[in-house]
Design a protein around this motif. Structure first.
Motif, PDB file in Angstrom:
ATOM      1  N   ASP A 184       0.865  -1.190   0.000  1.00  0.00           N
ATOM      2  CA  ASP A 184       0.000   0.000   0.000  1.00  0.00           C
ATOM      3  C   ASP A 184       0.900   1.238   0.000  1.00  0.00           C
ATOM      4  O   ASP A 184       1.213   1.783   1.065  1.00  0.00           O
ATOM      5  N   THR A 238      -1.650  -1.165  -4.058  1.00  0.00           N
ATOM      6  CA  THR A 238      -2.757  -0.208  -3.954  1.00  0.00           C
ATOM      7  C   THR A 238      -2.179   1.173  -3.695  1.00  0.00           C
ATOM      8  O   THR A 238      -1.171   1.317  -3.001  1.00  0.00           O
ATOM      9  N   THR A 239      -2.833   2.173  -4.295  1.00  0.00           N
ATOM     10  CA  THR A 239      -2.457   3.567  -4.010  1.00  0.00           C
ATOM     11  C   THR A 239      -3.746   4.290  -3.641  1.00  0.00           C
ATOM     12  O   THR A 239      -4.836   3.749  -3.807  1.00  0.00           O
ATOM     13  N   ASN A 240      -3.601   5.476  -3.115  1.00  0.00           N
ATOM     14  CA  ASN A 240      -4.769   6.347  -2.903  1.00  0.00           C
ATOM     15  C   ASN A 240      -4.295   7.782  -3.124  1.00  0.00           C
ATOM     16  O   ASN A 240      -3.073   8.018  -3.240  1.00  0.00           O
ATOM     17  N   LEU A 284      -1.439   8.927  -0.839  1.00  0.00           N
ATOM     18  CA  LEU A 284      -0.140   8.295  -1.100  1.00  0.00           C
ATOM     19  C   LEU A 284       0.512   8.850  -2.366  1.00  0.00           C
ATOM     20  O   LEU A 284       1.721   9.065  -2.415  1.00  0.00           O
ATOM     21  N   LYS A 310     -10.157   2.340  -8.542  1.00  0.00           N
ATOM     22  CA  LYS A 310     -10.559   2.413  -7.134  1.00  0.00           C
ATOM     23  C   LYS A 310     -11.639   3.480  -6.987  1.00  0.00           C
ATOM     24  O   LYS A 310     -11.457   4.626  -7.403  1.00  0.00           O
ATOM     25  N   THR A 356     -13.452   1.122  -2.253  1.00  0.00           N
ATOM     26  CA  THR A 356     -12.611   1.454  -1.102  1.00  0.00           C
ATOM     27  C   THR A 356     -13.388   2.252  -0.061  1.00  0.00           C
ATOM     28  O   THR A 356     -14.543   2.602  -0.274  1.00  0.00           O
ATOM     29  N   PHE A 374     -11.465  -1.079   5.757  1.00  0.00           N
ATOM     30  CA  PHE A 374     -10.347  -0.352   6.392  1.00  0.00           C
ATOM     31  C   PHE A 374     -10.237  -0.741   7.868  1.00  0.00           C
ATOM     32  O   PHE A 374     -10.887  -0.136   8.732  1.00  0.00           O
ATOM     33  N   ARG A 413      -8.452   2.071  10.534  1.00  0.00           N
ATOM     34  CA  ARG A 413      -9.264   3.272  10.815  1.00  0.00           C
ATOM     35  C   ARG A 413     -10.474   2.918  11.686  1.00  0.00           C
ATOM     36  O   ARG A 413     -10.910   3.734  12.494  1.00  0.00           O
ATOM     37  N   ALA A 436      -7.517  -3.655   4.263  1.00  0.00           N
ATOM     38  CA  ALA A 436      -6.755  -2.414   4.056  1.00  0.00           C
ATOM     39  C   ALA A 436      -6.602  -1.678   5.382  1.00  0.00           C
ATOM     40  O   ALA A 436      -7.144  -2.104   6.409  1.00  0.00           O
ATOM     41  N   SER A 437      -5.837  -0.595   5.346  1.00  0.00           N
ATOM     42  CA  SER A 437      -5.543   0.185   6.551  1.00  0.00           C
ATOM     43  C   SER A 437      -4.933  -0.740   7.608  1.00  0.00           C
ATOM     44  O   SER A 437      -5.362  -0.775   8.751  1.00  0.00           O
ATOM     45  N   ARG A 483      -2.051  -1.817  10.059  1.00  0.00           N
ATOM     46  CA  ARG A 483      -1.109  -1.003  10.846  1.00  0.00           C
ATOM     47  C   ARG A 483       0.004  -1.794  11.528  1.00  0.00           C
ATOM     48  O   ARG A 483       0.994  -1.209  11.948  1.00  0.00           O
ATOM     49  N   THR A 530      -3.413  -5.500   1.946  1.00  0.00           N
ATOM     50  CA  THR A 530      -2.553  -4.466   1.382  1.00  0.00           C
ATOM     51  C   THR A 530      -1.871  -3.762   2.542  1.00  0.00           C
ATOM     52  O   THR A 530      -2.525  -3.229   3.436  1.00  0.00           O
TER      53      THR A 530
HETATM   54  C1  E4P Z   1      -6.140   1.044   0.920  1.00  0.00           C
HETATM   55  O1  E4P Z   1      -6.304   0.803  -0.265  1.00  0.00           O
HETATM   56  C2  E4P Z   1      -5.781   2.358   1.463  1.00  0.00           C
HETATM   57  O2  E4P Z   1      -4.906   2.986   0.578  1.00  0.00           O
HETATM   58  C3  E4P Z   1      -5.055   2.273   2.779  1.00  0.00           C
HETATM   59  O3  E4P Z   1      -4.967   0.945   3.245  1.00  0.00           O
HETATM   60  C4  E4P Z   1      -5.470   3.265   3.802  1.00  0.00           C
HETATM   61  O4  E4P Z   1      -4.706   3.081   4.952  1.00  0.00           O
HETATM   62  P1  E4P Z   1      -4.606   4.183   6.115  1.00  0.00           P
HETATM   63  O5  E4P Z   1      -5.839   4.094   6.949  1.00  0.00           O
HETATM   64  O6  E4P Z   1      -3.391   3.778   6.893  1.00  0.00           O
HETATM   65  O7  E4P Z   1      -4.452   5.513   5.438  1.00  0.00           O
END
Ligand code: E4P
Length: 214
Positions: free
Chosen positions: A6, A26-28, A31, A83, A107, A129, A132, A163-164, A166, A183
């Motif tokens: 990610d 994966t990007t957002n 990022l 996405k 997402t 996520f 979060r 996702a997300s 940690r 991811t």
């Molecule tokens: C997933 O596709 C998101 O880009 C990502 O996992 C968000 O993670 P974050 O809550 O650490 O920003």
């Protein structure tokens, strides 16, 4: 479970790709913005490094704009996945794009109900996520578990991307909860390879081997 990274940082992707463990990226917008580079250029470079799905997020907020952007971004590279946010507009855009054979990753999913709607719109991927939700005092991994069970019972083909993420624990918990993919940020992948007993064991193997040579 497959491992995606990610990040939009190509050095990080290159380093982890060399381990032979990466199946996708994966990007957002956060990022990509952090890299200070052109969106198209970054995604094309990522696609050259990893031969697997690479998620590129739309920036439009209305369905028509999302569909238009999705069609354009799909032309960037065959491995690009569109996405889309889990909003009414995003779900509508997902149904249109998937209907045209353009794979989507829905997402910003924070409940099993949102994941169900994404799957019903034919999403190829859905991204709950975890971190979060944990931050907000909920149990993020429960959403992954619920979606895995729901998709299994009803035969949805949508793949769950945890996702997300940690922590290294999140990674193993996601696998056990039934995620198809996790991811994971570069820093968490780096932490996941470390264990003090591995270092200690290696040191004693080396010492014992050298002692036997004298
Ligand atoms: C997933 O596709 C998101 O880009 C990502 O996992 C968000 O993670 P974050 O809550 O650490 O920003």
């Amino acid at each position: 479970m497959e491992l995606y990274i990610d990040t939009a940082n190509v050095d990080e992707i290159r380093e982890i790709a060399q381990w032979g463990v990466l199946s996708g990226v994966t990007t957002n917008p956060t990022l990509v913005a952090r890299e200070g580079r052109d969106f198209l250029e970054v995604i094309k470079e990522i696609c050259e490094i990893v031969d697997g799905p690479v998620s590129a997020e739309v920036l439009s907020e209305d369905m028509e704009g999302m569909v238009k952007e999705g069609r354009e971004k799909k032309n960037w590279h065959e491995n690009v996945i569109i996405k889309l946010p889990c909003t009414a507009e995003g779900i509508g855009a997902c149904a249109v794009l998937e209907g045209e054979g353009i794979p989507c990753n829905v997402t910003l999913v924070f409940s099993a109900g949102q994941g169900f709607l994404a799957a019903s719109a034919g999403a190829t991927f859905v991204s709950p996520f975890v971190g979060r939700l944990d931050d907000a005092g909920s149990n993020g991994m429960q959403v992954v578990e619920d979606l895995a069970e729901m998709f299994e019972i009803h035969g949805f083909r949508t793949r769950i991307i945890a996702a997300s993420i940690r922590t290294p624990n999140h990674l193993t918990e996601a696998a056990l909860a039934g995620a198809h993919i996790a991811t994971v940020p570069y820093s968490v992948i780096k932490k996941s390879i470390l264990h003090p007993l591995t270092d200690k064991g290696l040191e004693s193997f080396k010492k014992d081997w050298e002692a036997a040579q004298n």
